[in-house]
Structure formats: C-alpha cells, structure tokens
Design a protein around this motif. Structure first.
Motif, PDB file in Angstrom:
ATOM      1  N   LEU A  10       0.826  -1.201   0.000  1.00 44.42           N
ATOM      2  CA  LEU A  10       0.000   0.000   0.000  1.00 44.42           C
ATOM      3  C   LEU A  10       0.863   1.254   0.000  1.00 44.42           C
ATOM      4  O   LEU A  10       0.581   2.217  -0.720  1.00 44.42           O
ATOM      5  CB  LEU A  10      -0.942  -0.004   1.210  1.00 44.42           C
ATOM      6  CG  LEU A  10      -1.848   1.213   1.353  1.00 44.42           C
ATOM      7  CD1 LEU A  10      -2.740   1.386   0.130  1.00 44.42           C
ATOM      8  CD2 LEU A  10      -2.684   1.092   2.614  1.00 44.42           C
ATOM      9  N   ALA A  11       1.935   1.254   0.775  1.00 41.08           N
ATOM     10  CA  ALA A  11       2.845   2.404   0.819  1.00 41.08           C
ATOM     11  C   ALA A  11       3.463   2.652  -0.563  1.00 41.08           C
ATOM     12  O   ALA A  11       3.558   3.802  -1.008  1.00 41.08           O
ATOM     13  CB  ALA A  11       3.933   2.183   1.860  1.00 41.08           C
ATOM     14  N   ARG A  12       3.856   1.595  -1.249  1.00 36.89           N
ATOM     15  CA  ARG A  12       4.410   1.755  -2.616  1.00 36.89           C
ATOM     16  C   ARG A  12       3.357   2.337  -3.550  1.00 36.89           C
ATOM     17  O   ARG A  12       3.640   3.214  -4.370  1.00 36.89           O
ATOM     18  CB  ARG A  12       4.926   0.422  -3.145  1.00 36.89           C
ATOM     19  CG  ARG A  12       6.220  -0.031  -2.510  1.00 36.89           C
ATOM     20  CD  ARG A  12       6.858  -1.194  -3.258  1.00 36.89           C
ATOM     21  NE  ARG A  12       5.971  -2.331  -3.430  1.00 36.89           N
ATOM     22  CZ  ARG A  12       5.889  -3.372  -2.605  1.00 36.89           C
ATOM     23  NH1 ARG A  12       6.650  -3.407  -1.527  1.00 36.89           N
ATOM     24  NH2 ARG A  12       5.060  -4.365  -2.853  1.00 36.89           N
ATOM     25  N   PHE A  13       2.130   1.851  -3.435  1.00 36.18           N
ATOM     26  CA  PHE A  13       1.041   2.341  -4.268  1.00 36.18           C
ATOM     27  C   PHE A  13       0.774   3.821  -3.992  1.00 36.18           C
ATOM     28  O   PHE A  13       0.615   4.618  -4.922  1.00 36.18           O
ATOM     29  CB  PHE A  13      -0.215   1.502  -4.007  1.00 36.18           C
ATOM     30  CG  PHE A  13      -1.405   1.942  -4.801  1.00 36.18           C
ATOM     31  CD1 PHE A  13      -1.472   1.739  -6.168  1.00 36.18           C
ATOM     32  CD2 PHE A  13      -2.475   2.560  -4.180  1.00 36.18           C
ATOM     33  CE1 PHE A  13      -2.566   2.147  -6.912  1.00 36.18           C
ATOM     34  CE2 PHE A  13      -3.574   2.973  -4.900  1.00 36.18           C
ATOM     35  CZ  PHE A  13      -3.621   2.764  -6.271  1.00 36.18           C
ATOM     36  N   LEU A  14       0.763   4.208  -2.732  1.00 35.75           N
ATOM     37  CA  LEU A  14       0.542   5.617  -2.384  1.00 35.75           C
ATOM     38  C   LEU A  14       1.686   6.492  -2.892  1.00 35.75           C
ATOM     39  O   LEU A  14       1.455   7.624  -3.327  1.00 35.75           O
ATOM     40  CB  LEU A  14       0.370   5.763  -0.877  1.00 35.75           C
ATOM     41  CG  LEU A  14      -0.916   5.158  -0.305  1.00 35.75           C
ATOM     42  CD1 LEU A  14      -0.869   5.152   1.213  1.00 35.75           C
ATOM     43  CD2 LEU A  14      -2.143   5.880  -0.816  1.00 35.75           C
ATOM     44  N   ASP A  15       2.912   5.983  -2.863  1.00 32.70           N
ATOM     45  CA  ASP A  15       4.036   6.741  -3.420  1.00 32.70           C
ATOM     46  C   ASP A  15       3.883   6.919  -4.931  1.00 32.70           C
ATOM     47  O   ASP A  15       4.213   7.977  -5.471  1.00 32.70           O
ATOM     48  CB  ASP A  15       5.365   6.051  -3.103  1.00 32.70           C
ATOM     49  CG  ASP A  15       5.844   6.358  -1.697  1.00 32.70           C
ATOM     50  OD1 ASP A  15       5.453   7.403  -1.140  1.00 32.70           O
ATOM     51  OD2 ASP A  15       6.622   5.543  -1.157  1.00 32.70           O
ATOM     52  N   ASP A  16       3.372   5.893  -5.608  1.00 32.08           N
ATOM     53  CA  ASP A  16       3.119   6.014  -7.050  1.00 32.08           C
ATOM     54  C   ASP A  16       2.090   7.114  -7.322  1.00 32.08           C
ATOM     55  O   ASP A  16       2.253   7.919  -8.240  1.00 32.08           O
ATOM     56  CB  ASP A  16       2.616   4.690  -7.630  1.00 32.08           C
ATOM     57  CG  ASP A  16       3.694   3.619  -7.688  1.00 32.08           C
ATOM     58  OD1 ASP A  16       4.891   3.950  -7.536  1.00 32.08           O
ATOM     59  OD2 ASP A  16       3.327   2.438  -7.861  1.00 32.08           O
ATOM     60  N   ILE A  17       1.044   7.138  -6.526  1.00 31.22           N
ATOM     61  CA  ILE A  17       0.014   8.173  -6.678  1.00 31.22           C
ATOM     62  C   ILE A  17       0.611   9.553  -6.400  1.00 31.22           C
ATOM     63  O   ILE A  17       0.301  10.532  -7.081  1.00 31.22           O
ATOM     64  CB  ILE A  17      -1.179   7.896  -5.748  1.00 31.22           C
ATOM     65  CG1 ILE A  17      -1.916   6.646  -6.210  1.00 31.22           C
ATOM     66  CG2 ILE A  17      -2.125   9.092  -5.690  1.00 31.22           C
ATOM     67  CD1 ILE A  17      -3.005   6.191  -5.265  1.00 31.22           C
ATOM     68  N   ALA A  18       1.484   9.639  -5.396  1.00 31.97           N
ATOM     69  CA  ALA A  18       2.081  10.924  -4.998  1.00 31.97           C
ATOM     70  C   ALA A  18       2.934  11.531  -6.102  1.00 31.97           C
ATOM     71  O   ALA A  18       3.187  12.740  -6.101  1.00 31.97           O
ATOM     72  CB  ALA A  18       2.908  10.754  -3.726  1.00 31.97           C
ATOM     73  N   GLN A  19       3.371  10.723  -7.058  1.00 31.25           N
ATOM     74  CA  GLN A  19       4.138  11.263  -8.178  1.00 31.25           C
ATOM     75  C   GLN A  19       3.241  12.008  -9.160  1.00 31.25           C
ATOM     76  O   GLN A  19       3.722  12.810  -9.959  1.00 31.25           O
ATOM     77  CB  GLN A  19       4.889  10.139  -8.882  1.00 31.25           C
ATOM     78  CG  GLN A  19       5.998   9.562  -8.028  1.00 31.25           C
ATOM     79  CD  GLN A  19       6.763   8.464  -8.725  1.00 31.25           C
ATOM     80  OE1 GLN A  19       6.646   8.270  -9.932  1.00 31.25           O
ATOM     81  NE2 GLN A  19       7.561   7.742  -7.975  1.00 31.25           N
ATOM     82  N   GLN A  20       1.940  11.748  -9.096  1.00 31.21           N
ATOM     83  CA  GLN A  20       1.004  12.392 -10.007  1.00 31.21           C
ATOM     84  C   GLN A  20       0.108  13.423  -9.316  1.00 31.21           C
ATOM     85  O   GLN A  20      -0.430  14.307  -9.966  1.00 31.21           O
ATOM     86  CB  GLN A  20       0.111  11.332 -10.669  1.00 31.21           C
ATOM     87  CG  GLN A  20       0.893  10.334 -11.478  1.00 31.21           C
ATOM     88  CD  GLN A  20       0.018   9.198 -11.948  1.00 31.21           C
ATOM     89  OE1 GLN A  20      -1.189   9.173 -11.716  1.00 31.21           O
ATOM     90  NE2 GLN A  20       0.614   8.230 -12.609  1.00 31.21           N
TER      91      GLN A  20
END
Length: 83
Positions: A10-20
């Motif tokens: 989930l943390a990796r997924f949230l970091d991916d979202i944070a790039q956009q």
C-alpha cells in the motif's frame, strides 16, 4: 482493489500516486491490517500525513469509501475489472 494487500504494498502504491498528485494532509481510513501496519505508520510520518482512523465498527464514519465499495460490488464484472 484486492482481496489482500500488505502495508508495504500500500505504501508503494501511495508513493506512485504521490508522483502524479499532491498527498493529502490527512487520510481517513478504517482499521484494516494494511492501514494499521508499521509500514503505513512510518510512511505517513515520513510524509507528514496524518492517519485519521474511524471508530471500530463505525463504517458509516467513512461514507465515501463505503459508497464506492457498494457501487463496486454491485457493478457487473466487466465494468469493475475493466475487461
């Protein structure tokens, strides 16, 4: 959506979202194991995002998520999976 997801995933997924998108100051969440994990605790602390947990057994406090989940469950499989 997935049937099982770890806090690290989930943390990796949230970091991916944070790039956009810009991360919110506060994240309202239930007490699921992925959201109460040390991985998410440290992720939120490092990013200065507050975790606001709903009361146990009070899913109505998170009406947006419950509304989405209900619509997702009721949608035909071709719509909800994209295939």
């Amino acid at each position: 959506m997935d049937t099982s997801i770890s806090g690290r995933r989930l943390a990796r997924f949230l970091d991916d979202i944070a790039q956009q998108r810009t991360l919110p100051v506060s994240i309202v969440c239930d007490n699921g194991p992925e959201l109460t994990s040390k991985a998410i605790f440290f992720w939120a602390r490092e990013r200065k995002a507050a975790l606001a947990f709903i009361q146990t057994g009070k899913t109505t406090q998170n009406v947006f998520t419950e509304s989405f989940n209900g619509k997702f469950r009721d949608a035909p499989a071709s719509i909800s999976t994209g295939f």
